[in-house]
Scaffold this motif. Structure first.
Motif, PDB file in Angstrom:
ATOM      1  N   ILE A   1      48.241  44.842  56.047  1.00  0.00           N
ATOM      2  CA  ILE A   1      48.921  43.582  55.746  1.00  0.00           C
ATOM      3  C   ILE A   1      49.621  43.750  54.401  1.00  0.00           C
ATOM      4  N   PRO A   2      50.949  43.671  54.340  1.00  0.00           N
ATOM      5  CA  PRO A   2      51.663  43.953  53.086  1.00  0.00           C
ATOM      6  C   PRO A   2      51.214  43.097  51.905  1.00  0.00           C
ATOM      7  N   ARG A   3      51.012  41.784  52.122  1.00  0.00           N
ATOM      8  CA  ARG A   3      50.595  40.933  51.004  1.00  0.00           C
ATOM      9  C   ARG A   3      49.454  40.022  51.441  1.00  0.00           C
ATOM     10  N   PRO A   4      48.257  40.565  51.578  1.00  0.00           N
ATOM     11  CA  PRO A   4      47.114  39.728  51.955  1.00  0.00           C
ATOM     12  C   PRO A   4      46.685  38.860  50.788  1.00  0.00           C
ATOM     13  N   LEU A   5      45.925  37.825  51.094  1.00  0.00           N
ATOM     14  CA  LEU A   5      45.315  37.023  50.038  1.00  0.00           C
ATOM     15  C   LEU A   5      44.083  37.755  49.525  1.00  0.00           C
ATOM     16  N   MET A   6      44.071  38.108  48.247  1.00  0.00           N
ATOM     17  CA  MET A   6      42.941  38.812  47.640  1.00  0.00           C
ATOM     18  C   MET A   6      42.464  37.991  46.447  1.00  0.00           C
ATOM     19  N   MET A   7      41.201  37.581  46.471  1.00  0.00           N
ATOM     20  CA  MET A   7      40.664  36.726  45.421  1.00  0.00           C
ATOM     21  C   MET A   7      39.336  37.270  44.914  1.00  0.00           C
ATOM     22  N   ALA A   8      39.256  37.469  43.609  1.00  0.00           N
ATOM     23  CA  ALA A   8      38.014  37.865  42.944  1.00  0.00           C
ATOM     24  C   ALA A   8      37.499  36.647  42.185  1.00  0.00           C
ATOM     25  N   LEU A   9      36.296  36.187  42.521  1.00  0.00           N
ATOM     26  CA  LEU A   9      35.718  35.010  41.888  1.00  0.00           C
ATOM     27  C   LEU A   9      34.585  35.431  40.966  1.00  0.00           C
ATOM     28  N   THR A  10      34.655  35.049  39.726  1.00  0.00           N
ATOM     29  CA  THR A  10      33.558  35.310  38.799  1.00  0.00           C
ATOM     30  C   THR A  10      33.752  34.488  37.534  1.00  0.00           C
ATOM     31  N   GLY A  11      32.704  33.815  37.141  1.00  0.00           N
ATOM     32  CA  GLY A  11      32.758  33.093  35.874  1.00  0.00           C
ATOM     33  C   GLY A  11      32.477  33.988  34.691  1.00  0.00           C
ATOM     34  N   THR A  12      31.975  35.211  34.963  1.00  0.00           N
ATOM     35  CA  THR A  12      31.646  36.154  33.891  1.00  0.00           C
ATOM     36  C   THR A  12      32.197  37.534  34.234  1.00  0.00           C
ATOM     37  N   PRO A  13      33.528  37.704  34.208  1.00  0.00           N
ATOM     38  CA  PRO A  13      34.097  39.002  34.589  1.00  0.00           C
ATOM     39  C   PRO A  13      33.748  40.121  33.628  1.00  0.00           C
ATOM     40  N   LEU A  14      33.389  39.786  32.394  1.00  0.00           N
ATOM     41  CA  LEU A  14      33.015  40.802  31.412  1.00  0.00           C
ATOM     42  C   LEU A  14      31.536  40.653  31.087  1.00  0.00           C
ATOM     43  N   ILE A  15      30.779  41.705  31.365  1.00  0.00           N
ATOM     44  CA  ILE A  15      29.352  41.682  31.085  1.00  0.00           C
ATOM     45  C   ILE A  15      29.056  42.396  29.770  1.00  0.00           C
ATOM     46  N   ASN A  16      29.460  43.645  29.668  1.00  0.00           N
ATOM     47  CA  ASN A  16      29.172  44.423  28.469  1.00  0.00           C
ATOM     48  C   ASN A  16      30.408  45.019  27.821  1.00  0.00           C
ATOM     49  N   ASP A  17      31.449  45.258  28.599  1.00  0.00           N
ATOM     50  CA  ASP A  17      32.538  46.082  28.098  1.00  0.00           C
ATOM     51  C   ASP A  17      33.836  45.650  28.746  1.00  0.00           C
ATOM     52  N   ILE A  18      34.947  45.855  28.034  1.00  0.00           N
ATOM     53  CA  ILE A  18      36.260  45.506  28.563  1.00  0.00           C
ATOM     54  C   ILE A  18      36.585  46.333  29.807  1.00  0.00           C
ATOM     55  N   ASP A  19      35.936  47.486  29.957  1.00  0.00           N
ATOM     56  CA  ASP A  19      36.154  48.326  31.138  1.00  0.00           C
ATOM     57  C   ASP A  19      35.677  47.649  32.430  1.00  0.00           C
TER      58      ASP A  19
ATOM     59  N   ALA B   1      25.937  37.073  29.629  1.00  0.00           N
ATOM     60  CA  ALA B   1      26.559  36.638  30.878  1.00  0.00           C
ATOM     61  C   ALA B   1      25.498  36.216  31.890  1.00  0.00           C
ATOM     62  N   GLU B   2      24.406  36.979  32.000  1.00  0.00           N
ATOM     63  CA  GLU B   2      23.352  36.647  32.955  1.00  0.00           C
ATOM     64  C   GLU B   2      22.688  35.331  32.580  1.00  0.00           C
ATOM     65  N   GLN B   3      22.482  35.128  31.293  1.00  0.00           N
ATOM     66  CA  GLN B   3      21.899  33.879  30.809  1.00  0.00           C
ATOM     67  C   GLN B   3      22.825  32.702  31.125  1.00  0.00           C
ATOM     68  N   THR B   4      24.131  32.886  30.882  1.00  0.00           N
ATOM     69  CA  THR B   4      25.105  31.819  31.138  1.00  0.00           C
ATOM     70  C   THR B   4      25.166  31.475  32.619  1.00  0.00           C
ATOM     71  N   GLN B   5      25.169  32.508  33.467  1.00  0.00           N
ATOM     72  CA  GLN B   5      25.201  32.265  34.900  1.00  0.00           C
ATOM     73  C   GLN B   5      24.011  31.415  35.334  1.00  0.00           C
ATOM     74  N   ALA B   6      22.846  31.715  34.796  1.00  0.00           N
ATOM     75  CA  ALA B   6      21.651  30.958  35.176  1.00  0.00           C
ATOM     76  C   ALA B   6      21.786  29.494  34.764  1.00  0.00           C
ATOM     77  N   ILE B   7      22.207  29.255  33.542  1.00  0.00           N
ATOM     78  CA  ILE B   7      22.341  27.878  33.063  1.00  0.00           C
ATOM     79  C   ILE B   7      23.360  27.109  33.900  1.00  0.00           C
TER      80      ILE B   7
END
Length: 679
Positions: free
Chosen positions: A333-351, A600-606
């Motif tokens: 599919i040339p342009r599918p809908l692609m969605m990444a959901l996360t409230g904490t995309p960075l856990i430890n590192d910008i990588d 991030a793990e603490q925030t997700q829990a709260i």
């Protein structure tokens, strides 16, 4: 036996580093079980020999149990009805060969349908094969393909991924953290439902043809509804949703709620019960490896990855499967809908951004993808130009980063606060923990002195405390601690503190439940949850348990009981298994009985409690063991909170080093011991 011992230690080290390898865990457990049966049946062994073998196997079983306690989801592969994955069988056979044993015979597999192109992924549910045969010609959708004008190849030859990542790490205060979104457009929703403006704007972007989103709204702002309605707007069906196991049932419910005209099926185990004709297919990360083959050929026009930070480690199987599926969908599919959901995309590192960007098609292993490269070329700048990083950051944001904070878009959600509650352990326990910390500190000091002596012989001395050497010592200690469960390492000390706090934290939770209503109790380890449960039972407090070793049906029943039954006042939750995706806003108090190693793990829990639908101010009570390393860890966790704020929100807060909290905690312990020695 030596092969088993090495394998279980390697497995333990991987789990300590956060690398979940369910196939390897299952292979080691199966081989240990078989070896125990063989030893018991071997009449040539003397009683002494048999006892020796069984004791060694007991040691291996203990390590497996401790490992599973760190990641309760591993208990699922030990169930009697758990399917043995092909990966586990291959690993088991390889260990048998290494140990000089005759390997198990290759399992005889039934002939796979012609649509299953990968022999190593033989699971093709019958309903799926029927659906694929009923629709053999999948018409590509070229309606949203962009027409691009040729651009100069000014950036050919430049290494661009590192500058792109650093453009977020070094964001200018006030820089945009979200793509420009259109104004909400009227949409037909099921009766009684209403979107908040920030949700409707994402749906409007999908209506206008946008197809890639890193939806990084703070937890609790309704990302699931936005994703499902964006798929409806883009007609991205069939839609694949890859989610954590704990929220599979909830995703099916959300589909029925927000898009009731769409059918949904949930993949369980080998998928024998799924509907291959469903509009929405929900699958969890843990069983994805069995279904990659048919998923890549099923004709999905959209893919949603929930809690997308789960794929941050590109070496893990789950990441590789997700990225492979995404690539195959884009090929069809040339342009599918692609969605990444996360409230904490960075856990430890910008990588941590790399795998998510690759899933979305913005980059590949080594360079930007076509759309991103075209945008970078249009800036007219190169990484050597002073303005490149801000322009590059904005180019990536415009591809589809959406980041909104509760304070900005949902002002009606009450405030939240984190309150540290120091507790005094009994004298004997405090003394034992302090002694363990001191033994650990002495070992670090001895290692520091030995390494400093070698530095003196090479004329590389440093006046006072050599902080670079301190970090080298701490890093080496962490490496050794991850490879061995014996001795007083930092993990053992922190776990002992968690065990000591368990009943005190549970007692406070029971008091809160009696005086303030429902409470969510989070802990990392099974034994801490068990201790809390025992105290609640002894007090006559009704509770529901949400943990990784439960089946999805049992887990959902317990969640429903906590949400709907006014007499069930406490939810005892695993920080790992229940810290994402759940809606527990019937409570307004959270107990964090054990500290996480990441903010991030603490925030997700709260944010299981602090989310849309909450009507009361939320308080998260962190239980801190006074006069122990617990307090230092709490401070370090809070310092790490600025990483996402700097990279995504461009807040201007000073960002700490991406070195993990464990390293900082050990370095602080050693520095304190060296300072005390000098004074």
């Amino acid at each position: 036996m030596p092969v088993l011992a090495i394998a279980v230690r390697e497995l333990e080290a991987r789990v300590r580093r956060g690398q979940i390898d369910a196939a390897r865990f299952q292979a080691v457990a199966l081989l240990a079980r078989d070896e125990r049966a063989r030893v018991k049946a071997d009449v040539s062994l003397t009683e002494a020999q048999r006892d020796t073998y069984l004791k060694r196997l007991d040691g291996i079983a203990t390590i497996l149990a401790q490992t599973a306690a760190r990641q309760p989801s591993l208990f699922l592969v030990l169930h009697e009805d758990a399917e043995i994955s092909d990966s586990a069988l291959r690993l088991k056979r390889a260990m048998q060969v290494d140990g000089g044993m005759e390997p198990d015979p290759e399992p005889v597999r039934p002939e796979t349908p012609p649509t299953a192109v990968r022999d190593q992924r033989p699971v093709v549910p019958r309903s799926v094969a029927t659906a694929q045969l009923a629709n053999p010609f999948l018409e590509p959708d070229f309606s949203a393909v962009e027409q691009r004008r040729p651009t100069a190849r000014r950036l050919a030859g430049w290494e661009l991924i590192t500058p792109l990542l650093s453009s977020f790490e070094q964001a200018v205060p006030g820089a945009s953290s979200s793509m420009e979104l259109p104004e909400p457009t009227p949409s037909r929703l099921p009766s009684g439902l209403e979107l908040m403006p920030h949700q409707a704007r994402v749906v409007a972007a999908a209506v206008h043809g946008h197809r890639t989103f890193l939806l990084a709204d703070e937890p609790g702002l309704g990302k699931t509804a936005q994703a499902l309605l964006a798929a409806e707007a883009a007609n991205a069906y069939p839609l694949l949703c890859v989610v954590p196991s704990v929220v599979k049932t909830n995703w099916a419910r959300e589909v029925a709620l927000w898009t009731p005209t769409r059918s949904v099926t949930v993949v369980q185990g080998s998928g024998d019960t799924i509907d291959g004709f469903a509009d929405v297919v929900v699958v969890n990360y843990e069983v994805l490896d069995r279904h990659v083959g048919w998923i890549t050929t099923h004709g999905f026009r959209g893919m949603v990855v929930d809690e997308a930070h789960f794929i941050k480690n590109k070496k893990s199987q789950r990441s590789q499967h997700v990225l492979e599926i995404a690539d195959r969908i884009r090929q069809r599919i040339p342009r599918p809908l692609m969605m990444a959901l996360t409230g904490t995309p960075l856990i430890n590192d910008i990588d941590d951004f790399r795998a998510i960007w690759q899933f979305l098609g913005w980059i590949d292993e080594r360079k930007p993808g076509p759309r991103l490269m075209a945008g970078l070329e249009e800036t007219g700048l190169t990484p050597a130009d002073p303005g490149f990083r801000p322009a590059a950051r904005q180019t990536v944001v415009d591809l589809g980063i959406v980041r909104r904070r509760k304070a900005d878009v949902a002002s009606d959600i009450p405030a939240r606060r984190i309150a540290d509650l120091p507790v005094e352990l009994d004298a004997a326990t405090t003394r034992a923990i302090r002694n363990a910390e001191q033994r650990l500190a002495r070992r670090l000091v001895q290692r520091y002195d030995a390494m400093a002596a070698r530095a003196e012989r090479s004329d590389k001395t440093v006046d006072g405390i050599d902080h670079e050497l301190v970090r080298r010592v701490a890093r080496r200690e962490l490496t050794e601690a991850a490879e061995s469960s014996s001795g007083e390492n930092v993990f053992a000390v922190v776990r002992r503190i968690g065990q000591a706090k368990a009943t005190l934290a549970a007692d406070y939770a029971a008091q809160l439940a009696r005086n303030a209503g429902k409470v969510v109790f989070f802990a990392k380890h099974i034994d801490v949850m068990d201790a809390a449960s025992e105290l609640f039972e002894s007090r006559g407090v009704r509770y529901a348990s949400v943990r990784g070793d439960q089946t999805p049906d049992v887990r959902q029943r317990n969640i429903d009981a906590f949400v709907n039954d006014p007499n069930v006042t406490i939810a005892v939750c695993s920080l790992t298994a229940a810290g994402v995706g759940l809606n527990l806003q019937v409570a307004s108090n959270v107990i964090l009985a054990e500290l996480s190693w990441t903010n991030a793990e603490q925030t997700q829990a709260i944010d299981r409690v602090h989310r849309i639908g909450q009507t009361e101010p939320v308080t998260a009570w962190r239980i801190i063991a006074a006069q122990t390393i617990d307090a230092k860890i709490a401070v370090l966790i809070d310092a790490k909170a600025s990483l996402a704020a700097r990279a995504l929100d461009a807040s201007g807060d000073e960002t700490v080093s991406p070195a993990d909290v464990q390293l900082e905690a050990l370095a602080g312990l050693l520095t304190e011991a060296l300072t005390d020695r000098q004074t």
